[in-house]
Motif scaffolding. Sequence first.
Motif, PDB file in Angstrom:
ATOM      1  N   ARG A 111       3.814   6.387 -15.978  1.00  0.00           N
ATOM      2  CA  ARG A 111       2.911   5.836 -14.969  1.00  0.00           C
ATOM      3  C   ARG A 111       3.700   4.796 -14.181  1.00  0.00           C
ATOM      4  N   VAL A 112       3.602   4.849 -12.853  1.00  0.00           N
ATOM      5  CA  VAL A 112       4.252   3.817 -12.047  1.00  0.00           C
ATOM      6  C   VAL A 112       3.255   3.279 -11.029  1.00  0.00           C
ATOM      7  N   LYS A 113       3.431   2.038 -10.677  1.00  0.00           N
ATOM      8  CA  LYS A 113       2.557   1.409  -9.696  1.00  0.00           C
ATOM      9  C   LYS A 113       3.428   0.734  -8.645  1.00  0.00           C
ATOM     10  N   VAL A 114       3.405   1.300  -7.449  1.00  0.00           N
ATOM     11  CA  VAL A 114       4.179   0.768  -6.329  1.00  0.00           C
ATOM     12  C   VAL A 114       3.189   0.557  -5.182  1.00  0.00           C
ATOM     13  N   PRO A 115       3.241  -0.591  -4.486  1.00  0.00           N
ATOM     14  CA  PRO A 115       2.329  -0.772  -3.364  1.00  0.00           C
ATOM     15  C   PRO A 115       2.539   0.328  -2.323  1.00  0.00           C
ATOM     16  N   LYS A 116       1.436   0.771  -1.695  1.00  0.00           N
ATOM     17  CA  LYS A 116       1.567   1.874  -0.721  1.00  0.00           C
ATOM     18  C   LYS A 116       2.253   1.406   0.556  1.00  0.00           C
ATOM     19  N   THR A 117       1.933   0.175   0.956  1.00  0.00           N
ATOM     20  CA  THR A 117       2.527  -0.348   2.186  1.00  0.00           C
ATOM     21  C   THR A 117       3.100  -1.739   1.938  1.00  0.00           C
ATOM     22  N   ALA A 118       4.060  -2.108   2.786  1.00  0.00           N
ATOM     23  CA  ALA A 118       4.636  -3.448   2.707  1.00  0.00           C
ATOM     24  C   ALA A 118       5.246  -3.784   4.064  1.00  0.00           C
ATOM     25  N   LYS A 119       5.503  -5.071   4.268  1.00  0.00           N
ATOM     26  CA  LYS A 119       6.192  -5.487   5.502  1.00  0.00           C
ATOM     27  C   LYS A 119       7.692  -5.515   5.245  1.00  0.00           C
ATOM     28  N   ALA A 120       8.469  -5.298   6.284  1.00  0.00           N
ATOM     29  CA  ALA A 120       9.921  -5.314   6.119  1.00  0.00           C
ATOM     30  C   ALA A 120      10.360  -6.670   5.576  1.00  0.00           C
ATOM     31  N   GLY A 121      11.242  -6.637   4.599  1.00  0.00           N
ATOM     32  CA  GLY A 121      11.738  -7.878   4.010  1.00  0.00           C
ATOM     33  C   GLY A 121      10.891  -8.386   2.851  1.00  0.00           C
ATOM     34  N   ASP A 122       9.759  -7.730   2.577  1.00  0.00           N
ATOM     35  CA  ASP A 122       8.890  -8.140   1.465  1.00  0.00           C
ATOM     36  C   ASP A 122       9.562  -7.873   0.119  1.00  0.00           C
ATOM     37  N   VAL A 123       9.260  -8.726  -0.838  1.00  0.00           N
ATOM     38  CA  VAL A 123       9.684  -8.458  -2.204  1.00  0.00           C
ATOM     39  C   VAL A 123       8.469  -7.908  -2.940  1.00  0.00           C
ATOM     40  N   ILE A 124       8.533  -6.662  -3.344  1.00  0.00           N
ATOM     41  CA  ILE A 124       7.386  -6.038  -4.008  1.00  0.00           C
ATOM     42  C   ILE A 124       7.609  -5.970  -5.512  1.00  0.00           C
ATOM     43  N   THR A 125       6.490  -5.972  -6.235  1.00  0.00           N
ATOM     44  CA  THR A 125       6.562  -5.825  -7.686  1.00  0.00           C
ATOM     45  C   THR A 125       6.228  -4.388  -8.056  1.00  0.00           C
ATOM     46  N   ILE A 126       7.066  -3.818  -8.890  1.00  0.00           N
ATOM     47  CA  ILE A 126       6.857  -2.445  -9.353  1.00  0.00           C
ATOM     48  C   ILE A 126       6.587  -2.491 -10.843  1.00  0.00           C
ATOM     49  N   LYS A 127       5.533  -1.788 -11.247  1.00  0.00           N
ATOM     50  CA  LYS A 127       5.211  -1.741 -12.675  1.00  0.00           C
ATOM     51  C   LYS A 127       5.397  -0.326 -13.186  1.00  0.00           C
ATOM     52  N   THR A 128       5.982  -0.189 -14.343  1.00  0.00           N
ATOM     53  CA  THR A 128       6.157   1.142 -14.936  1.00  0.00           C
ATOM     54  C   THR A 128       5.760   1.115 -16.403  1.00  0.00           C
ATOM     55  N   ALA A 162       8.362  -4.164 -15.751  1.00  0.00           N
ATOM     56  CA  ALA A 162       8.028  -4.556 -14.384  1.00  0.00           C
ATOM     57  C   ALA A 162       9.217  -5.266 -13.767  1.00  0.00           C
ATOM     58  N   PHE A 163       9.457  -5.008 -12.478  1.00  0.00           N
ATOM     59  CA  PHE A 163      10.595  -5.623 -11.803  1.00  0.00           C
ATOM     60  C   PHE A 163      10.285  -5.689 -10.313  1.00  0.00           C
ATOM     61  N   THR A 164      11.159  -6.319  -9.547  1.00  0.00           N
ATOM     62  CA  THR A 164      10.887  -6.481  -8.120  1.00  0.00           C
ATOM     63  C   THR A 164      11.961  -5.788  -7.288  1.00  0.00           C
ATOM     64  N   CYS A 165      11.615  -5.560  -6.045  1.00  0.00           N
ATOM     65  CA  CYS A 165      12.554  -4.921  -5.133  1.00  0.00           C
ATOM     66  C   CYS A 165      12.268  -5.428  -3.723  1.00  0.00           C
ATOM     67  N   LYS A 166      13.322  -5.699  -2.988  1.00  0.00           N
ATOM     68  CA  LYS A 166      13.149  -6.114  -1.595  1.00  0.00           C
ATOM     69  C   LYS A 166      13.222  -4.868  -0.727  1.00  0.00           C
ATOM     70  N   VAL A 167      12.172  -4.634   0.061  1.00  0.00           N
ATOM     71  CA  VAL A 167      12.151  -3.401   0.856  1.00  0.00           C
ATOM     72  C   VAL A 167      12.311  -3.715   2.342  1.00  0.00           C
ATOM     73  N   SER A 218      10.850   2.308   5.113  1.00  0.00           N
ATOM     74  CA  SER A 218      10.041   3.250   4.338  1.00  0.00           C
ATOM     75  C   SER A 218      10.941   4.157   3.517  1.00  0.00           C
ATOM     76  N   GLY A 219      10.415   4.620   2.412  1.00  0.00           N
ATOM     77  CA  GLY A 219      11.254   5.506   1.619  1.00  0.00           C
ATOM     78  C   GLY A 219      10.639   5.903   0.306  1.00  0.00           C
ATOM     79  N   ASP A 220      11.454   6.516  -0.525  1.00  0.00           N
ATOM     80  CA  ASP A 220      11.005   7.041  -1.809  1.00  0.00           C
ATOM     81  C   ASP A 220      11.623   6.267  -2.957  1.00  0.00           C
ATOM     82  N   PHE A 221      10.813   6.087  -3.951  1.00  0.00           N
ATOM     83  CA  PHE A 221      11.307   5.517  -5.196  1.00  0.00           C
ATOM     84  C   PHE A 221      11.418   6.638  -6.214  1.00  0.00           C
ATOM     85  N   GLU A 222      12.445   6.561  -7.024  1.00  0.00           N
ATOM     86  CA  GLU A 222      12.558   7.516  -8.121  1.00  0.00           C
ATOM     87  C   GLU A 222      12.866   6.742  -9.401  1.00  0.00           C
TER      88      GLU A 222
END
Lengths: 107, 282
Positions: free
Chosen positions: A5-22, A75-80, A83-87
Amino acid sequence: MAKARVKVPKTAKAGDVITIKTLIKHKMESGNRKDKKTGKKIPRHIIDKFTAKYNGEVFFSSDWEGGVSANPYCAFTCKVDKSGDFEFVWHDEKGEEYKATAKITVG
Amino acid sequence: MSRKGKNMTTGGGKLAAVAAGFLLAAGFVAGLSTPASACEECKGKYEVEGRKSGYLFSNPETRAIQDDDFANGGMLWVEKGAELWNKVDGKAGKSCASCHGDAEESMKGVYTVYPKYVQELGKLENLEQRINRCREANMGAKAWKWESDDLLAMTTYIGYLSRGMPMNVKIDGPAAPFFEKGKEEYFKRRGQLDMACKHCHYDHAGQYIRADLISEGRGGGAFPAYRLKWQKIGSLHRRFKGCNKQIRAQPYKAGSDEYVNLELFVKWRSRGLPVEVPAVRR
């Protein structure tokens, strides 16, 4: 048996740091437990490597050892910035790989 | 010595001897604030007329896992239960959905009334047994084994559909004698340590046994719960067995009459508390 199971926000603003949960369903057998009936050790069977890719590029990876609990949550973060795909790939000691994907729209 | 240590030794008899072993640990932890007092805002939800859910006795970290459906490992069993609901099994070629339709409608609130008295059986029946009776009688399928992944998944799923609803078991009418038996079980001394459920969960709730805070033993709305110790979902009867082993008593079998009666008493003790399935406990 593994179910991811993964949880990634559907949308974000450029330069945002998002939290991803797995989270993945896995018994993470440590190899130290004994079968109560036979007294023999239950062979080790764990996920030993986890990698997360963003548009094909690895941005997070970790090596797991026998002390990690069953059904590991990570859980970890990523600066986006675009747009794109996570794997996400969980690599099992027995050579099996469990995969999950997610999409994000950066606007 | 700490207040806690003193109280424990006044427990009398054999309990005092047991408590002596805990004194050192109790002294160390006495200075900490109890997690139960740390969360004022969630009290309203998890405390009804002075009855406190085990949630209030959990560490903040454990509570955080329960509050986040994603991190909550128990949700894996909920998902599996939802799959099983629609899966055809047995000679009759039926799934649960064939008769009960949409689980989200038909199973809402079902969890809160079990165990209940069933006239055909002449005794109490809990949710696990009800599921299995349905499988055998109506689906022509094999009963799931107690504590098997499938049975846990289905029970957890049905419990999850009543989440937030108050526990509301019936203890009058034909259920009354079974309730009395369950109550007796709760207060009956058993095992080498000669302790009953009530010695920890009634007399000393809110105090520490070594590093562990004793809950009030109102697990009624929580199980099947994801226990971090088990690293999986487990039934209330598994928890009963664990408790029995800790007081060095021979546990009853899961699904035995003794445990089902006790389950009714424990769920009555949890009356009004919200269903938390799948709860997360240490």
